[in-house]
Structures are given as structure tokens and as C-alpha cells.
Scaffold this active site. Structure first.
Site, short mmCIF file in Angstrom:
data_model
loop_
_atom_site.label_atom_id
_atom_site.label_comp_id
_atom_site.label_asym_id
_atom_site.label_seq_id
_atom_site.Cartn_x
_atom_site.Cartn_y
_atom_site.Cartn_z
N GLY A 55 8.42 7.98 -8.34
CA GLY A 55 9.55 7.70 -9.27
C GLY A 55 10.83 7.98 -8.34
CB CYS A 82 5.60 9.73 -4.46
SG CYS A 82 6.87 9.87 -3.48
CE1 TYR A 83 10.64 13.09 -10.14
CE2 TYR A 83 8.52 12.48 -11.76
CZ TYR A 83 9.81 13.12 -11.47
OH TYR A 83 10.39 13.78 -12.54
CG HIS A 188 3.74 5.60 -2.49
ND1 HIS A 188 3.86 5.54 -3.67
CD2 HIS A 188 4.92 6.10 -1.92
CE1 HIS A 188 5.27 5.95 -4.00
NE2 HIS A 188 5.89 6.43 -3.02
CD GLU A 190 0.88 3.65 -4.82
OE1 GLU A 190 2.21 3.83 -5.12
OE2 GLU A 190 0.25 4.62 -4.32
CG ASP A 246 -0.87 -16.95 -15.84
OD1 ASP A 246 -1.79 -16.53 -14.86
OD2 ASP A 246 0.22 -16.54 -15.48
CE LYS A 389 -0.37 -15.54 -11.62
NZ LYS A 389 0.03 -16.58 -12.38
#
Length: 543
Positions: A55, A82-83, A188, A190, A246, A389
Site C-alpha cells: 500500500g 511490503c506495507y 513483492h 507476486e 468473457d 481472465k
């Protein structure tokens, strides 16, 4: 969705969706919730693990996002990123302050202690530095590359935590209290820039949390079909089928569940890619593989008349969107009352519309929030509401939808209307359709040739590529004659999340072939440009 799950608590992190996607890649279901979510609601979900996102705030400031200490006393494994790592240590008695040196970008992280989070991560440090980089020299040090992005840092770990990793400028790159199953990492994992981030998240989700990894598309498809049958009963369902990934997967799911109780209305506004309308009809029409009622409305001329003389991008968007509603409304009235309106809403639509997580609203999505008032129906069905997705594509393959449609590139709702600068006309649509088809054909051909020769995709392979028609006309010479024709712009980008993007480095010989073919085969074009602009400052689309 009632199976084992991991919860992401969002503190305004730009990568909140990416964290959830990485968890799902471990075959574990994951949802995003705001830090404002009550602790009792968290407990009621009975998560197997909790991840706190990054954040933009400083956790020691009075008005910064926070959470109750009770979260860390539930006995549920918690991973702070992180945050989230700073907040965990701040709440539990550690110290967080402004870092003397800001870390940003790829950073070498030294893993000094054995930890379940870093099992199998890193390569040993060798040579003269071996052993010297360790904090307490109990173990050999491994090193790995991670993505840092922080102004603050943990200067003192909370009581009960031991420091597991550090960097040259950050004394606490990772810390843990294994007895309480609490883990904090400053970087991070991710993002793809963290070389072994997926392995770390897998270690947490499957190892520390003990998740079995039962979240799979085949079981999702089977379960969703059963859910739809139970919900719809003998009712009727209406779906607006755009031909995009979609809505196509939503149509496939509904068709498998309820067959002819489903009616799909496909509005061909004349702004699709070359032959796309016919391709959609081939899959979902009367001769296709799905059992449903298919209505195709060929509204091309109607749209061209509405768009005549309109040059402002937002005006074009509004006209195209409003006209779609009018056409859909007319067809819905012919059908009469239906019990359910179906939509191809997916999880990013929900999160980005401010209905999930804490990050700022990115866009008001047409599929989320307020139900349409122009169709007579009782309830709405969104079978893909909790899928990302890439998961939607996997579901499409499970349903037997052709790969060509499933892996179709992102295509904006207003279609070629925003890939044609200035006024939209039938002739301009023909030009951009033909140029785009040539461009995609040659890029695809080059990618396949590279794969055949090297066994893998080329590093330059773009995530999205298309041709657009500029509003510029210039003098040229063709066949000893003067021409005054349009310039086509080629766009190709590499991106992870479509929030930022870089121009793809397509081989020059491929671009030369594309240029030659477009100028020779597409009437009305005498120049071809390649767009080098990144995002930001540009956007991926032209308007």
C-alpha cells in the site's frame, strides 16, 4: 467457492489482483477484501491463510490503513507483503520508520536462515563473501533477486520474530514468527520481477497453510453448470453476446447448463475485426456446437449513420454504447419477459469498480453495479464473476470453445471505433480490418516459426498487437503515380497486467513484411508506422 480459500486483505496495493492470481496459480481459491472488512466476517469465512498487500501509506501515521491485532491471534497463517509486512511488525511491537535509502527495482536479497517460506529458493553465495553476509552466521546464505518498492522499512522486528533475510540497505527483508505462523517480507513476490516469487507464494499457500490445491477449472465448470441449473430451473435467460472471451465463455457455460432456455443476442455493429462476426456465428449460431437460441443483428449501417461526422473519442464511445443498448432493447422486447439477464462480468471488473478490495476505483464497468432498466427480468446471473481472465480462458477450453476464440486478443467494447482516429466510415473500417488481419497473420506466423525452431515462444512475443488507422493522409508514389492516402499505425505491447506496457521489439524483417503487404494489398494506404510509445505516457488503445 465454499472449498478451502486464502484471503487477500487489501491496503490499497496496486498489485492486489496479482497476489490473488498468483495464489490461484497454486490451485487454491482466493478472494480480495478491503482492510475495512470486519474481523468477524473474516473468521466466518474460515480461511486457510491470509495475505496482507502492499500500500502507499506509512503504517506509523495516525490515519493510515490498519487492522485489529486479533487478526494475528487467530492461529491462521498470515503473510505480510511490503506495507503488510511493516504493518504486521508495527502492530505487534516492532519498529517501522523512514528508510535512509529508498529501495526500488530488482534487488539482491540474502536469505540467511532456513525458513518454510524460502524452501528451495535462491542459490548459495560462494567465494569470499560466503558466510560474511549472514546476520548471525548460523547457516550459509542463499541469494535471490526480488522486486523492492518502499520508502519505509522495518528497523526492528517485533518480539518473537527472527530475521530471515536482508539486503544491502534493508536489515529486515524477511522475518517470521513460525510458532504463530506469521511471515513478513519487504518485497513483492507476486510480480514477475521477483525471480522466485511464485515459489515463495506456493511455499506459503501449499506448505505453511496446508492447502491441498483443489481449485481447478474442470471442477469449477462442473460445479457452476450444476449451480446454474438449480438457480434457473425452467426459467428463461437472456445474454448479450459480444463475441469477446468473457461473454463467449458465459454463453458456453449457460448453454451446457440450460440449453434452449438461453437466448443470446449478438449485435454486429460493423466495428469488429475482419470476419469476426461470422466466426462468432459459426461457434454459437444454428450450425455451431452449442444448444441455444442465437439472434444475430446486423446493425452495421445503423451504426455508420449514427457515427457520421463524429470525431471526438468520447462521443464515439457514447454513441456506440448507447446504440448497443437500443438494439439490444429492441430484440429483448421481441422475446418478451425473461427470468434472468446474464452478463460476462469477471473478477477484475468487480475489483476495479470498487466492489472488492481497497484500491481506488479504476473504471466504472458496464457489467458491474446498477442493473439495466431496459429489459424485463427478475434477477441477474454472472457465472464468471469470481474468475480472472486467464481462468476464464481455461474454463473456455474446458467447455470446448475453439482456441482461436478463447485466446482472442483483448478487444475494446467500442471496437474499431476507437482504432480509427477521427470520423468512422465504412471505407475506413474496411481499411483497418484488412490491415489488422495482415498484421496479426504475419506476427502469428513469425511466432509459430520461432516456436518450431527453438521450442519456446520468442521474448518479443507481444501480449496485444493490432493495426489502427490514423487520420493522417500524405503524398506517396505507387506505380509511377502520385497517391494521397492514409497512414496505418501498428501497435504491439508487452505487459503483465495491462496497467503498464512497453512497446514490443518485433523483428524488423517481420515489420517490413507487414508494411509491404499492407501497402500492396490494402487500397487507400500508402504509409505504415510502428508505435514505440510505452504506457504511460500513452495508452494501449489509440482513443
Amino acid at each position: 467457492m465454499d472449498q478451502e480459500k486464502v484471503i487477500v486483505i487489501d491496503f490499497g496495493g496496486q498489485y492486489n489482483q496479482l497476489v490473488a492470481r498468483r495464489v490461484r496459480e497454486c490451485n487454491v481459491y482466493c478472494e480480495i477484501y478491503s482492510y475495512r472488512t470486519d474481523i468477524e466476517q473474516i473468521k466466518a469465512m474460515n480461511p486457510k491463510g491470509i495475505i496482507l498487500t502492499g500500500g502507499p501509506n506509512s503504517c506509523y501515521e495516525a490515519d493510515s490503513p490498519t487492522y485489529t491485532k486479533e487478526l494475528f491471534e487467530l492461529g491462521i497463517p498470515v503473510l505480510g507483503l511490503c506495507y503488510g509486512a511493516q504493518l504486521m511488525n508495527h502492530i505487534l511491537g516492532g519498529k517501522v520508520e523512514k528508510a535512509p535509502i529508498r529501495e526500488y527495482g530488482k534487488t539482491e536479497v540474502f536469505v540467511d536462515q532456513t525458513s518454510p517460506l524460502f524452501a528451495g529458493v535462491g542459490t548459495p553465495v560462494t567465494g569470499e563473501t560466503a558466510g560474511k553476509t549472514c546476520i548471525d552466521h548460523e547457516t550459509d546464505t542463499n541469494t535471490t533477486i526480488c522486486w523492492m518498492s518502499h520508502f519505509d522499512y522495518i528497523s526492528k522486528a517485533a518480539p518473537g520474530f527472527r530475521i530471515v533475510a536482508h539486503t544491502a540497505d534493508c536489515p529486515v527483508a524477511a522475518a517470521e514468527d513460525a510458532s504463530r505462523k506469521l511471515y513478513a517480507i519487504q518485497f513483492h513476490p507476486e510480480v514477475l520481477h521477483t525471480a522466485e516469487g511464485s515459489k515463495m507464494l506456493h511455499n506459503f499457500v501449499r506448505g505453511v497453510c496446508g492447502c491441498a490445491g483443489t481449485w481447478r477449472m474442470d471442477s469449477f465448470v462442473e460445479h457452476t453448470i450444476q449451480e446454474i441449473r438449480e438457480k434457473v430451473g425452467d426459467g428463461k435467460v437472456l445474454l448479450a453476446l459480444s463475441g469477446g472471451v468473457d461473454s463467449s465463455v458465459a454463453a458456453g457455460l449457460l448453454s451446457r447448463a440450460i440449453g434452449k432456455q438461453l437466448t443470446c443476442v449478438f449485435v454486429d455493429h460493423g466495428l469488429l475485426r475482419k470476419n469476426e462476426g461470422d466466426e462468432v456465428e459459426a461457434v454459437f449460431g444454428p450450425n455451431g456446437q452449442f444448444d441455444l437460441n442465437f439472434i444475430r443483428v446486423n446493425a452495421q449501417e445503423r451504426y455508420y449513420k449514427k457515427l457520421a461526422g463524429v470525431t471526438e473519442p468520447e462521443d464515439k464511445r457514447k454513441i456506440i454504447g448507447e446504440e448497443f443498448i437500443r438494439v439490444f432493447e429492441e430484440e429483448a422486447k421481441k422475446i418478451g419477459a425473461v427470468d434472468f439477464l446474464a452478463q460476462g462480468t469477471i473478477y477484475p471488473d468487480v475489483v476495479e469498480s470498487g466492489l472488492g478490495g481497497e484500491s481506488a476505483v479504476i473504471k466504472s464497468h458496464h457489467n458491474v453495479g446498477g442493473l439495466p432498466d431496459y429489459v424485463d427480468f427478475k434477477e441477474i446471473i454472472e457465472p464468471l464473476r469470481y474468475l480472472f481472465k486467464d481462468e476464464v480462458r481455461k474454463a473456455g477450453l474446458e467447455l470446448g470453445i475453439p482456441e482461436k476464440l478463447v485466446f482472442r486478443q483483448p478487444f475494446p467494447g467500442p471496437g474499431l471505433g476507437i482504432r480509427i482516429i477521427g470520423e468512422v466510415t465504412a471505407d475506413k473500417v474496411r481499411i483497418v480490418q484488412d490491415a489488422d488481419a495482415i498484421y496479426r497473420e504475419e506476427v502469428d506466423k513469425a511466432v509459430e516459426a520461432y516456436k518450431k525452431e527453438n521450442g519456446s515462444a520468442p521474448s518479443w512475443m507481444p501480449n496485444q498487437y493490432f493495426a489502427a488507422l490514423t487520420n493522417m493522409r500524405s503524398v506517396g508514389v505507387m506505380g509511377d503515380e502520385r497517391t494521397y492516402d492514409y497512414a496505418v499505425a501498428l501497435r504491439a505491447v508487452n505487459t503483465i497486467d495491462f496497467m503498464t506496457a512497453e512497446s514490443a521489439q518485433i523483428p524488423f524483417e517481420v515489420l517490413q513484411t507487414v508494411m509491404s503487404r499492407i501497402i500492396n494489398e490494402v487500397k487507400g494506404v500508402n504509409r505504415v508506422f510502428y508505435d514505440l510509445t510505452s504506457k504511460p505516457p500513452g495508452t494501449i488503445e489509440f482513443e
